[in-house]
Design a protein around this motif. Sequence first.
Motif, PDB file in Angstrom:
ATOM      1  N   GLY A 110     -43.933  -5.205  37.112  1.00  0.00           N
ATOM      2  CA  GLY A 110     -42.988  -6.298  36.920  1.00  0.00           C
ATOM      3  C   GLY A 110     -41.844  -6.253  37.913  1.00  0.00           C
ATOM      4  O   GLY A 110     -41.364  -7.294  38.376  1.00  0.00           O
ATOM      5  N   SER A 147     -43.245  -7.491  41.155  1.00  0.00           N
ATOM      6  CA  SER A 147     -43.439  -8.944  41.095  1.00  0.00           C
ATOM      7  C   SER A 147     -42.162  -9.682  41.475  1.00  0.00           C
ATOM      8  O   SER A 147     -42.195 -10.651  42.249  1.00  0.00           O
ATOM      9  CB  SER A 147     -43.880  -9.339  39.685  1.00  0.00           C
ATOM     10  N   ILE A 148     -41.014  -9.229  40.940  1.00  0.00           N
ATOM     11  CA  ILE A 148     -39.742  -9.871  41.282  1.00  0.00           C
ATOM     12  C   ILE A 148     -39.328  -9.509  42.705  1.00  0.00           C
ATOM     13  O   ILE A 148     -38.876 -10.361  43.473  1.00  0.00           O
ATOM     14  CB  ILE A 148     -38.646  -9.465  40.286  1.00  0.00           C
ATOM     15  N   ASN A 182     -38.314 -10.136  33.586  1.00  0.00           N
ATOM     16  CA  ASN A 182     -39.485 -10.877  34.075  1.00  0.00           C
ATOM     17  C   ASN A 182     -39.533 -12.289  33.500  1.00  0.00           C
ATOM     18  O   ASN A 182     -39.864 -13.251  34.220  1.00  0.00           O
ATOM     19  CB  ASN A 182     -40.763 -10.128  33.713  1.00  0.00           C
ATOM     20  N   SER A 198     -31.655 -11.656  36.536  1.00  0.00           N
ATOM     21  CA  SER A 198     -32.980 -11.127  36.214  1.00  0.00           C
ATOM     22  C   SER A 198     -33.276  -9.858  37.002  1.00  0.00           C
ATOM     23  O   SER A 198     -33.853  -8.901  36.463  1.00  0.00           O
ATOM     24  CB  SER A 198     -34.060 -12.178  36.498  1.00  0.00           C
ATOM     25  N   LYS A 257     -33.920  -6.114  35.577  1.00  0.00           N
ATOM     26  CA  LYS A 257     -35.129  -5.367  35.945  1.00  0.00           C
ATOM     27  C   LYS A 257     -34.777  -4.034  36.575  1.00  0.00           C
ATOM     28  O   LYS A 257     -35.460  -3.020  36.339  1.00  0.00           O
ATOM     29  CB  LYS A 257     -35.979  -6.202  36.905  1.00  0.00           C
ATOM     30  N   ASN A 291     -45.146 -14.063  35.033  1.00  0.00           N
ATOM     31  CA  ASN A 291     -44.071 -13.195  34.560  1.00  0.00           C
ATOM     32  C   ASN A 291     -44.003 -13.154  33.038  1.00  0.00           C
ATOM     33  O   ASN A 291     -43.605 -12.133  32.463  1.00  0.00           O
ATOM     34  CB  ASN A 291     -42.733 -13.656  35.138  1.00  0.00           C
ATOM     35  N   ALA A 308     -44.143  -9.759  30.872  1.00  0.00           N
ATOM     36  CA  ALA A 308     -43.167  -9.455  29.820  1.00  0.00           C
ATOM     37  C   ALA A 308     -43.861  -9.093  28.514  1.00  0.00           C
ATOM     38  O   ALA A 308     -43.453  -8.146  27.812  1.00  0.00           O
ATOM     39  CB  ALA A 308     -42.240 -10.654  29.614  1.00  0.00           C
TER      40      ALA A 308
END
Length: 520
Positions: free
Chosen positions: A315, A318-319, A396, A415, A419, A477, A481
């Motif tokens: 995650g 991913s961000i 996420n 966000s 994270k 996302n 999550a």
Amino acid sequence: MDLSGSVFLISSDGQMLSLPIPSDSPNDPLGWSSRKRMLAFASVMLYDVVGVAAIQAPTFMYGAFDHDAALAERSLFRIEVLVSAPMLMLGIGAFLWVPLSLAIGRRPVFLLCTLMTFISTISAALAQNFYQLLAAMCVQGLAASSILSLLLCIVIDMTFIHERPQAIAMFWGLGGSLTLLVLSIIPQIKVVDTDWRSFYWIWSMASLASFVMTLFCFPETFFLRPPVAWDGRIVVQSGSEKVRIYDDWDAVPGEQALPNPPDKHWFKRFIQRIKVWSGRSEWKAMWACYPQVILCLCNPLVFWVMLLNAVNFAGMVSIGESFVYVLAAKPYNFPPWAVALVNLAAAVGSFLVWPAAGIMIQNITRHLTRRNGGVRHAEYYLPAFVLPVLAGAAGNLLFGLTAQYHLHWILIYISYALKSFSFVALGAANVLWVTESFPQWSAAALVCVGGFSYIVSFSMSFVLPLWIKSQGYAWENIQLAIMILVVGGVGVPVAFWGKNVRQYLDGRWGEYQAGALRPQ
């Protein structure tokens, strides 16, 4: 109690015990002066920043890499491999550094890693083609993997049981925030936009400073703990942090280790300080570590932590791989320097781990231990997972909805801060849980968490772009999550039945103490 992972920590009068009891040996890190411990910890923190920043900085130099003709020939490789390959080496290196530190000691391995970082950083600056640069960056990743494994062993070596939650949270939180501050500054250096070599020349000086400080300020922390005389009796402290008391030295099993008094001459003391190898460890411990790694992989309580760490890190990736494109595209159209400021928000999230996770968990475990008559069980550290799991899922979810539906840009910064907090706080919680639950296998458990987790995360990084392309930012996302919440929810039954489960697995090397929290 003779239960591994349970320690009598608070006396009948309510006083917190400083365990293990320090010995008279000058080699015992628990007996060092405050100045000596602070310098050793500062050496660890400096390399934490230097090593991690070196492998994450290429994220902000894609433009310079693309415009360099010398890097144009790279066959089937994409330029993104310069970021992903060192991440793979982060996982592989854990299987090397921790076992090797059991064979030759923490100091020589730590020095080797700082030296590798210095040489590979200069090699990256001198690289003449893509493959030379890739090789140099892989060596950087291999050396930096010691941060996620070996350096955690060092922090444990230097702290008492009751200090450990705050020390580990400080290592993760403060080190992470300083690294993110450095990464936010890199894009502000205009020359880096066109000349990526300039960063590596600058960073080679930081790498050299880390090596020099480690050489002169970091003593050996691996210490085979001998029996000690205390309050008129003889105290034997096992590798699982159990304490046994004897009335006579003749009743103590095994050979008695005597203190090694330091030489009074200043020059001999200096030579003793900078000596690379102390010779107090053994190769047998290294080979014993690998069977223990297999035992840990078969252990559901360790495997759960590995899986949770891998999903949460996926995650994070991913961000991390998406926010640059999202903020640079419409409707935001942020310039590169503004995009890099996301790391400032992440630095805040990382720094909050120290008070929000370290101090909080220390107080929670102390309260639960007092209620339990002074006995602390490893399960008392499970509340440390609550905040990172919730923050990770929220980060996420918030990013996916913002990127998909073009909500206010500040939500992307929030966000990423959530994270970052989740990733760092979960790292601290993982270390506390696996080492306190299985103190006799602590080295092997750290290898599993610091090795397999990042290898799995690296594999998932190849799937994420296709996942986003097929389902969009929001749904991808949201699924991440949900996965974080589901895997994190396994901690609820662990809190009730973990004390029994963690006693079932054993093997030929299960009782070998060299890889324990406090080797004996």
